[in-house]
Design a protein around this motif. Structure first.
Motif, PDB file in Angstrom:
ATOM      1  N   PHE A  59      37.711  42.186  45.859  1.00 61.17           N
ATOM      2  CA  PHE A  59      38.475  43.214  46.568  1.00 61.17           C
ATOM      3  C   PHE A  59      39.986  43.016  46.420  1.00 61.17           C
ATOM      4  N   HIS A  60      40.379  42.891  45.162  1.00 60.63           N
ATOM      5  CA  HIS A  60      41.779  42.926  44.715  1.00 60.63           C
ATOM      6  C   HIS A  60      41.749  43.918  43.555  1.00 60.63           C
ATOM      7  N   THR A  61      42.473  45.019  43.702  1.00 62.00           N
ATOM      8  CA  THR A  61      42.422  46.091  42.694  1.00 62.00           C
ATOM      9  C   THR A  61      42.475  45.537  41.272  1.00 62.00           C
ATOM     10  N   LYS A 109      50.729  41.613  42.985  1.00 61.16           N
ATOM     11  CA  LYS A 109      50.787  41.976  44.403  1.00 61.16           C
ATOM     12  C   LYS A 109      49.398  42.432  44.866  1.00 61.16           C
ATOM     13  N   HIS A 110      48.936  41.872  45.963  1.00 63.71           N
ATOM     14  CA  HIS A 110      47.585  42.180  46.427  1.00 63.71           C
ATOM     15  C   HIS A 110      47.448  43.609  46.964  1.00 63.71           C
ATOM     16  N   SER A 111      46.369  44.261  46.576  1.00 68.77           N
ATOM     17  CA  SER A 111      45.892  45.491  47.244  1.00 68.77           C
ATOM     18  C   SER A 111      44.393  45.500  47.055  1.00 68.77           C
ATOM     19  N   ASP A 124      42.472  33.515  50.456  1.00 64.92           N
ATOM     20  CA  ASP A 124      41.043  33.765  50.250  1.00 64.92           C
ATOM     21  C   ASP A 124      40.733  34.943  49.322  1.00 64.92           C
ATOM     22  N   CYS A 125      41.706  35.312  48.481  1.00 63.89           N
ATOM     23  CA  CYS A 125      41.425  36.356  47.480  1.00 63.89           C
ATOM     24  C   CYS A 125      41.347  35.685  46.114  1.00 63.89           C
ATOM     25  N   LEU A 126      40.202  35.848  45.468  1.00 63.73           N
ATOM     26  CA  LEU A 126      39.964  35.203  44.169  1.00 63.73           C
ATOM     27  C   LEU A 126      41.036  35.577  43.143  1.00 63.73           C
ATOM     28  N   PHE A 127      41.368  36.869  43.050  1.00 65.83           N
ATOM     29  CA  PHE A 127      42.314  37.278  42.002  1.00 65.83           C
ATOM     30  C   PHE A 127      43.755  36.912  42.359  1.00 65.83           C
ATOM     31  N   CYS A 128      44.101  36.784  43.632  1.00 56.38           N
ATOM     32  CA  CYS A 128      45.413  36.234  43.993  1.00 56.38           C
ATOM     33  C   CYS A 128      45.493  34.786  43.543  1.00 56.38           C
ATOM     34  N   LYS A 129      44.378  34.066  43.672  1.00 59.47           N
ATOM     35  CA  LYS A 129      44.347  32.654  43.254  1.00 59.47           C
ATOM     36  C   LYS A 129      44.442  32.545  41.730  1.00 59.47           C
TER      37      LYS A 129
HETATM   38 ZN    ZN Z   1      44.424  39.468  46.015  1.00 55.33          ZN
END
Ligand code: ZN
Ligand code: AMP
Length: 111
Positions: free
Chosen positions: A94-96, A45-47, A3-8
């Motif tokens: 909310f992904h740096t 890597k997510h943060s 559910d993180c847009l930038f991870c996707k």
């Molecule tokens: Zn992310």
């Protein structure tokens, strides 16, 4: 992270216009540009934000920004690197991530 847009975007599940990629970092065009050139750089890597990213990832992202801006000579017309923290600081994803804003007629910060 689920559910993180930038991870996707990083995994390719959501398309983006990539301008940079290495093992740890991607750079892509912002979907709603606020300058002639507007890119977002993230660690894969997510943060959540700059206060939570680990030092290694932080250096990797900044090194990628440096490599990209040097290779593409953004310095010629000037550029700015910005990161927003918390919704009160203007953060909406909310992904740096670091905004790289460049091109001619870049408005003075705060103007
Ligand atoms: Zn992310
Ligand atoms: P911020 O407000 O600092 O969290 O920045 C988030 C940025 O992500 C904004 O400038 C948005 O225009 C940008 N953005 C949102 N969704 C996408 C997307 N799918 N592809 C590229 N940029 C996006």
């Amino acid at each position: 992270m689920k559910d993180c847009l930038f991870c996707k975007i990083s995994s390719g599940d959501i398309p983006s216009e990539k301008v940079f990629e290495n093992d740890d970092v991607i750079g892509f065009k912002d979907i709603a540009p606020m300058a002639k050139e507007h890119y977002l750089f993230i660690a894969k890597k997510h943060s959540k934000n700059i206060n939570e990213i680990d030092e290694k990832s932080l250096v990797q992202v900044y090194s990628a920004i440096k490599e990209f801006t040097q290779k593409n000579n953004l310095e010629q017309n000037g550029f700015r690197v910005v990161t927003n923290v918390n919704e009160h600081g203007g953060q909406t994803v909310f992904h740096t991530h670091f905004h790289v804003l460049g091109g001619e007629q870049l408005k003075r910060f705060g103007a």
